[in-house]
Design a protein around this motif. Structure first.
Motif, PDB file in Angstrom:
ATOM      1  N   MET A  76       0.883  -1.414  -0.038  1.00 50.66           N
ATOM      2  CA  MET A  76      -0.186   0.205  -0.162  1.00 50.66           C
ATOM      3  C   MET A  76       0.747   1.309  -0.092  1.00 50.66           C
ATOM      4  SD  MET A  76      -3.068  -1.005   2.741  1.00 50.66           S
ATOM      5  CE  MET A  76      -3.912  -2.581   2.674  1.00 50.66           C
ATOM      6  N   SER A  77       0.347   2.235  -0.280  1.00 52.54           N
ATOM      7  CA  SER A  77       1.166   3.592  -0.629  1.00 52.54           C
ATOM      8  C   SER A  77       1.433   4.162   0.758  1.00 52.54           C
ATOM      9  CB  SER A  77       0.301   4.693  -1.191  1.00 52.54           C
ATOM     10  OG  SER A  77      -0.283   4.279  -2.547  1.00 52.54           O
ATOM     11  N   LYS A  78       2.676   4.743   0.870  1.00 53.75           N
ATOM     12  CA  LYS A  78       3.430   5.297   2.014  1.00 53.75           C
ATOM     13  C   LYS A  78       2.865   6.627   2.070  1.00 53.75           C
ATOM     14  CE  LYS A  78       7.626   3.062   1.880  1.00 53.75           C
ATOM     15  NZ  LYS A  78       7.581   2.507   3.258  1.00 53.75           N
ATOM     16  N   GLY A  79       2.833   7.413   3.350  1.00 50.54           N
ATOM     17  CA  GLY A  79       2.237   8.686   3.804  1.00 50.54           C
ATOM     18  C   GLY A  79       3.111   9.709   3.283  1.00 50.54           C
ATOM     19  N   SER A  80       2.550  10.822   3.426  1.00 53.97           N
ATOM     20  CA  SER A  80       3.314  12.064   2.976  1.00 53.97           C
ATOM     21  C   SER A  80       4.371  12.267   4.137  1.00 53.97           C
ATOM     22  CB  SER A  80       2.271  13.257   2.873  1.00 53.97           C
ATOM     23  OG  SER A  80       1.666  13.644   3.729  1.00 53.97           O
ATOM     24  N   GLY A  81       5.461  12.914   3.950  1.00 58.51           N
ATOM     25  CA  GLY A  81       6.432  13.327   4.985  1.00 58.51           C
ATOM     26  C   GLY A  81       7.880  13.530   4.425  1.00 58.51           C
ATOM     27  N   GLY A  82       8.668  12.782   4.995  1.00 59.70           N
ATOM     28  CA  GLY A  82      10.051  12.973   4.609  1.00 59.70           C
ATOM     29  C   GLY A  82      10.785  14.284   5.609  1.00 59.70           C
ATOM     30  N   ARG A  83      12.215  14.174   5.577  1.00 59.44           N
ATOM     31  CA  ARG A  83      12.510  15.250   6.407  1.00 59.44           C
ATOM     32  C   ARG A  83      12.857  16.424   5.455  1.00 59.44           C
ATOM     33  NH1 ARG A  83      11.868  15.376  11.625  1.00 59.44           N
ATOM     34  NH2 ARG A  83      13.922  16.360  12.029  1.00 59.44           N
ATOM     35  N   GLU A  84      12.203  16.954   4.734  1.00 54.62           N
ATOM     36  CA  GLU A  84      12.327  18.159   3.911  1.00 54.62           C
ATOM     37  C   GLU A  84      11.754  19.370   4.468  1.00 54.62           C
ATOM     38  OE1 GLU A  84       8.630  16.849   2.610  1.00 54.62           O
ATOM     39  OE2 GLU A  84      10.107  15.967   3.020  1.00 54.62           O
ATOM     40  N   PRO A  85      12.307  20.654   4.254  1.00 51.27           N
ATOM     41  CA  PRO A  85      11.828  21.705   4.824  1.00 51.27           C
ATOM     42  C   PRO A  85      10.403  22.086   4.522  1.00 51.27           C
ATOM     43  CG  PRO A  85      14.161  22.282   4.316  1.00 51.27           C
ATOM     44  CD  PRO A  85      13.577  20.683   3.709  1.00 51.27           C
ATOM     45  N   ARG A  86       9.345  22.458   5.140  1.00 48.82           N
ATOM     46  CA  ARG A  86       8.144  22.911   4.785  1.00 48.82           C
ATOM     47  C   ARG A  86       7.903  24.281   5.574  1.00 48.82           C
ATOM     48  NH1 ARG A  86       3.268  19.150   5.627  1.00 48.82           N
ATOM     49  NH2 ARG A  86       4.210  17.901   4.119  1.00 48.82           N
ATOM     50  N   VAL A  87       6.987  25.127   4.812  1.00 47.23           N
ATOM     51  CA  VAL A  87       6.790  26.360   5.404  1.00 47.23           C
ATOM     52  C   VAL A  87       5.313  26.168   6.215  1.00 47.23           C
ATOM     53  CG1 VAL A  87       6.242  28.789   5.227  1.00 47.23           C
ATOM     54  CG2 VAL A  87       8.158  27.604   3.809  1.00 47.23           C
ATOM     55  N   VAL A  88       5.351  26.759   7.610  1.00 48.89           N
ATOM     56  CA  VAL A  88       4.177  26.658   8.256  1.00 48.89           C
ATOM     57  C   VAL A  88       3.910  28.210   8.683  1.00 48.89           C
ATOM     58  CG1 VAL A  88       3.170  25.882  10.656  1.00 48.89           C
ATOM     59  CG2 VAL A  88       4.638  24.186   9.114  1.00 48.89           C
ATOM     60  N   PHE A  89       2.499  28.567   8.484  1.00 52.40           N
ATOM     61  CA  PHE A  89       2.210  29.596   8.950  1.00 52.40           C
ATOM     62  C   PHE A  89       0.970  29.827   9.917  1.00 52.40           C
ATOM     63  CE2 PHE A  89       0.149  28.835   5.077  1.00 52.40           C
ATOM     64  CZ  PHE A  89      -1.149  29.551   5.397  1.00 52.40           C
ATOM     65  N   GLY A  90       0.781  31.004  10.633  1.00 56.44           N
ATOM     66  CA  GLY A  90      -0.148  31.275  11.636  1.00 56.44           C
ATOM     67  C   GLY A  90       0.337  31.055  12.996  1.00 56.44           C
ATOM     68  N   PHE A  91      -0.028  31.849  14.035  1.00 56.13           N
ATOM     69  CA  PHE A  91       0.188  31.674  15.322  1.00 56.13           C
ATOM     70  C   PHE A  91       0.098  30.197  15.965  1.00 56.13           C
ATOM     71  CE2 PHE A  91       0.648  36.454  15.347  1.00 56.13           C
ATOM     72  CZ  PHE A  91       2.004  36.304  16.156  1.00 56.13           C
ATOM     73  N   HIS A  92      -0.971  29.806  15.671  1.00 54.35           N
ATOM     74  CA  HIS A  92      -1.551  28.492  16.522  1.00 54.35           C
ATOM     75  C   HIS A  92      -0.758  27.235  16.026  1.00 54.35           C
ATOM     76  CE1 HIS A  92      -4.451  26.056  18.665  1.00 54.35           C
ATOM     77  NE2 HIS A  92      -4.295  25.173  17.761  1.00 54.35           N
ATOM     78  N   ALA A  93      -0.625  27.265  14.394  1.00 60.57           N
ATOM     79  CA  ALA A  93       0.249  26.116  13.806  1.00 60.57           C
ATOM     80  C   ALA A  93       1.751  26.154  14.233  1.00 60.57           C
ATOM     81  CB  ALA A  93       0.180  26.268  12.531  1.00 60.57           C
ATOM     82  N   VAL A  94       2.442  27.538  14.246  1.00 64.13           N
ATOM     83  CA  VAL A  94       3.711  27.632  14.550  1.00 64.13           C
ATOM     84  C   VAL A  94       3.960  27.116  16.056  1.00 64.13           C
ATOM     85  CG1 VAL A  94       5.610  29.208  14.859  1.00 64.13           C
ATOM     86  CG2 VAL A  94       4.111  29.348  12.754  1.00 64.13           C
TER      87      VAL A  94
END
Length: 249
Positions: free
Chosen positions: A1-19
């Motif tokens: 079965m397929s693998k989940g999204s992820g990996g140790r690559e940088p991603r941008v997160v925004f908004g006070f709650h999420a950060v």
């Protein structure tokens, strides 16, 4: 079965709650934080203090620089670059570790805000994974992450090539496929629900595709007492997932 999204690559997160959620849950994954230089309010100061305690670099920058990350998206004055936790397990690997799986299957949810809300409610209910077909799904975008408030980085989200085949493989593990459908004869509260369950929801308006609907072992509907005819898919998912959680206890 397929693998989940992820990996140790940088991603941008925004908004006070999420950060802040990311900073508290996994500070070592936060590379740097950009805070609007005009934010001198309590929220901005709290974030700066939290970053200092965690040893994370925080930079005060002009609003225009933050706008540049998303072309003017609603970042609330804070953006962080983070390393994603590896969620690269396959569904088989996830299910091998779980005695009573609780899954959420989304057949046709393409709106980022709906997906983010579905991930958030799945995480809150303790669902082990969210599954969607690649050709009828939204990927994990910054908008999805913001709405999910941390759930997009902690709940496995698997985009599969063939949903019908994946459902068949899930059934082989004695997991019941239960579809939410307003045309179902019985309501959620009239139906016996198994402990091992994959809840299936279609897109608002369209519902599940015919093949997906026919793959379900059970179909149930949420009883509507008022004047509205339907609920947002994330609200429906929350009602059904938490009903499963309630009955398990």
């Amino acid at each position: 079965m397929s693998k989940g999204s992820g990996g140790r690559e940088p991603r941008v997160v925004f908004g006070f709650h999420a950060v802040l959620a990311r900073l508290r849950a996994d500070p070592s994954s936060v590379i740097e934080i950009f805070l609007d230089e005009t934010r001198q309010d309590a929220r901005g100061k709290d974030l700066a203090a939290a970053a200092e305690r965690a040893g994370v670099r925080l930079m005060r920058v002009p609003t225009k620089r933050l706008d540049g990350f998303y072309g003017g998206a609603r970042h609330q004055g804070v953006v962080a670059r983070v390393l994603m936790r590896d969620l690269g397990e396959s569904l088989d690997e996830i299910l091998e570790k779980v005695e009573k799986p609780l899954l959420l299957v989304l057949d046709g949810v393409t709106d980022p805000h709906n997906l983010g809300a579905c991930l958030r409610v799945a995480n809150a209910a303790g669902a082990h994974a969210v599954v969607a077909p690649k050709d009828r799904a939204c990927g994990i975008t910054p908008a999805v992450s913001k709405v999910a408030s941390g759930a997009a980085e902690s709940t496995p989200y698997l985009m599969v090539t063939n949903l019908a085949r994946t459902i068949a493989e899930v059934k082989e593990r004695n997991i019941w496929i239960v579809g939410a459908d307003e045309r179902a004869e019985k309501t959620l509260y009239e139906t016996d629900l198994p402990d091992s369950i994959a809840w299936v929801f279609g897109a608002e308006g369209e519902g599940m595709r015919r093949l997906t609907r026919e793959s379900c072992d059970l179909l149930v509907k949420i009883p509507m007492r008022g004047d509205v005819e339907s609920l947002n898919v994330s609200v429906s998912a929350g009602v059904c997932l938490f009903e499963s959680v309630r009955r398990r206890k």
